[in-house]
Design an enzyme around this catalytic site. Structure first.
Site, PDB file in Angstrom:
ATOM      1  N   SER A  10       0.851  -1.193   0.000  1.00  0.00           N
ATOM      2  CA  SER A  10       0.000   0.000   0.000  1.00  0.00           C
ATOM      3  C   SER A  10       0.884   1.239   0.000  1.00  0.00           C
ATOM      4  CB  SER A  10      -0.901   0.001   1.231  1.00  0.00           C
ATOM      5  OG  SER A  10      -1.641   1.202   1.259  1.00  0.00           O
ATOM      6  N   HIS A  35      -1.192  -1.082  -4.283  1.00  0.00           N
ATOM      7  CA  HIS A  35      -2.480  -0.641  -3.743  1.00  0.00           C
ATOM      8  C   HIS A  35      -2.399   0.867  -3.516  1.00  0.00           C
ATOM      9  CE1 HIS A  35      -6.152  -1.329  -1.223  1.00  0.00           C
ATOM     10  NE2 HIS A  35      -5.667  -0.325  -0.503  1.00  0.00           N
ATOM     11  N   ASP A  37      -4.396   4.159  -2.135  1.00  0.00           N
ATOM     12  CA  ASP A  37      -5.497   4.583  -1.271  1.00  0.00           C
ATOM     13  C   ASP A  37      -5.911   6.017  -1.567  1.00  0.00           C
ATOM     14  OD1 ASP A  37      -6.000   2.370   0.485  1.00  0.00           O
ATOM     15  OD2 ASP A  37      -4.068   2.767   1.448  1.00  0.00           O
ATOM     16  N   MET A  39      -8.497   8.928  -0.254  1.00  0.00           N
ATOM     17  CA  MET A  39      -9.347   9.296   0.902  1.00  0.00           C
ATOM     18  C   MET A  39      -9.808  10.738   0.743  1.00  0.00           C
ATOM     19  SD  MET A  39      -6.987   7.788   3.951  1.00  0.00           S
ATOM     20  CE  MET A  39      -6.376   6.102   3.924  1.00  0.00           C
ATOM     21  N   HIS A  68      -8.167   2.050  -4.357  1.00  0.00           N
ATOM     22  CA  HIS A  68      -9.141   1.831  -3.281  1.00  0.00           C
ATOM     23  C   HIS A  68      -9.776   3.181  -2.973  1.00  0.00           C
ATOM     24  CE1 HIS A  68      -9.649   0.584   1.259  1.00  0.00           C
ATOM     25  NE2 HIS A  68     -10.804   0.740   0.640  1.00  0.00           N
ATOM     26  N   MET A  70     -11.913   5.469  -0.994  1.00  0.00           N
ATOM     27  CA  MET A  70     -12.594   5.724   0.282  1.00  0.00           C
ATOM     28  C   MET A  70     -13.204   7.119   0.175  1.00  0.00           C
ATOM     29  SD  MET A  70      -9.635   4.013   2.624  1.00  0.00           S
ATOM     30  CE  MET A  70      -8.449   4.094   1.286  1.00  0.00           C
ATOM     31  N   MET A 139     -11.812  -5.028   5.131  1.00  0.00           N
ATOM     32  CA  MET A 139     -10.913  -4.173   5.905  1.00  0.00           C
ATOM     33  C   MET A 139     -10.559  -4.852   7.230  1.00  0.00           C
ATOM     34  SD  MET A 139     -10.284  -1.410   4.090  1.00  0.00           S
ATOM     35  CE  MET A 139      -9.211  -0.754   5.369  1.00  0.00           C
ATOM     36  N   GLY A 146      -2.765   4.342   7.927  1.00  0.00           N
ATOM     37  CA  GLY A 146      -1.917   3.170   7.962  1.00  0.00           C
ATOM     38  C   GLY A 146      -1.425   2.934   9.382  1.00  0.00           C
TER      39      GLY A 146
HETATM   40  C1  DX5 Z   1      -6.293   2.069   5.439  1.00  0.00           C
HETATM   41  C2  DX5 Z   1      -5.857   1.813   4.010  1.00  0.00           C
HETATM   42  C3  DX5 Z   1      -4.819   0.765   3.913  1.00  0.00           C
HETATM   43  C4  DX5 Z   1      -3.530   1.143   4.606  1.00  0.00           C
HETATM   44  C5  DX5 Z   1      -2.927  -0.097   5.197  1.00  0.00           C
HETATM   45  O1  DX5 Z   1      -7.278   3.022   5.464  1.00  0.00           O
HETATM   46  O2  DX5 Z   1      -6.958   1.436   3.198  1.00  0.00           O
HETATM   47  O3  DX5 Z   1      -4.560   0.391   2.575  1.00  0.00           O
HETATM   48  O4  DX5 Z   1      -2.596   1.737   3.752  1.00  0.00           O
HETATM   49  O5  DX5 Z   1      -1.821   0.251   5.957  1.00  0.00           O
HETATM   50  P1  DX5 Z   1      -1.155  -0.757   6.987  1.00  0.00           P
HETATM   51  O6  DX5 Z   1      -0.742  -1.972   6.227  1.00  0.00           O
HETATM   52  O7  DX5 Z   1      -0.016   0.027   7.523  1.00  0.00           O
HETATM   53  O8  DX5 Z   1      -2.213  -1.079   8.022  1.00  0.00           O
HETATM   54 ZN    ZN Z   2      -6.543   0.516   1.201  1.00  0.00          ZN
END
Ligand code: DX5
Ligand code: ZN
Length: 224
Positions: A10, A35, A37, A39, A68, A70, A139, A146
């Site tokens: 990620s 991946h 993210d 947001m 992804h 969000m 999730m 993270g």
């Molecule tokens: C959380 C994200 C994840 C995040 C995971 O909201 O969707 O993709 O980057 O990070 P780790 O592996 O550090 O939990």
């Molecule tokens: Zn994610």
């Protein structure tokens, strides 16, 4: 080593000042895809990466890019993320409780269709909603940041997700887990039927990312 799981670093956990180097680092370490993210500060409390960064990432790698979303309004941004270089787009069932139409739009853009669920969404809400799903993302933390601790109840949710996919004729769909994944819990999520592990901190912040990826796959532990 068990079955051949995929590992998706990620990018949220990368050093953004050196993003190209970070991407090359995880490519060399054996990542299967990346991946990405997105947001919006509404659906989740944080704001992260956007379209112009995705365009740059696309120039830097040939690995598949899973985006992804969000976001409260992912439907407004599908075309832009598709044009910027996504290979797969994942939206949340919390935002689109009847996801068929938006998943059809994602498929119509030539992208793989992903559906994500937060840790507090009852799994039975997925029943009857999986016909268009190429990827189901469970999730392991509440999304937004993270480095959070994995929620143990996710293990049963993964088992149930695998059952639902199989029962609804989507056995070939990929089951992903995202959030809190590391060498201490990777074997358990794989045993629960997960096909693809998303991990940020455990890979980008590891002293040896190749060893970290090997450990996630179920090989030698890097000693964590
Ligand atoms: C959380 C994200 C994840 C995040 C995971 O909201 O969707 O993709 O980057 O990070 P780790 O592996 O550090 O939990
Ligand atoms: Zn994610």
């Amino acid at each position: 080593m068990g079955k051949n799981v995929k590992i998706a670093p990620s990018l949220l956990a990368a050093d953004f000042l050196r993003l190209g180097d970070e991407i090359r680092k995880v490519e060399a370490a054996g990542a299967d895809l990346l991946h990405f993210d997105v947001m919006d500060g509404h659906f989740v409390p944080n704001i992260s990466l956007g379209i112009c960064i995705l365009e740059s990432v696309r120039q830097a790698t040939r690995l598949p890019l899973d985006v992804h979303l969000m976001l409260d309004n992912p439907e407004k941004h599908l075309d832009a993320f598709a044009a910027a270089g996504a290979d797969g787009i994942t939206i949340h069932l919390e935002i689109h409780p009847e996801p068929d139409a938006i998943l059809d739009r994602i498929g119509g853009l030539g992208k793989t269709r992903g559906l994500a669920v937060n840790p507090d969404l009852p799994m039975e809400r997925l029943a009857g909603k999986l016909a268009r799903v190429d990827r189901l993302l469970i999730m392991g933390v509440f999304p937004g940041f993270g480095g959070q601790a994995f929620i143990q109840a996710t293990l049963e949710r993964l088992t149930r997700a695998r059952q639902l996919l199989d029962a609804e004729g989507r056995a070939a769909a990929e089951l992903q887990v995202d959030g809190g994944i590391g060498p201490k819990n990777s074997a358990a999520v794989i045993a629960a039927g997960t096909d693809c592990l998303v991990a940020g901190t455990a890979i980008f912040r590891a002293p040896d990312p190749a060893a970290a990826i090997l450990a996630l796959r179920g090989g030698d532990s890097p000693g964590k």
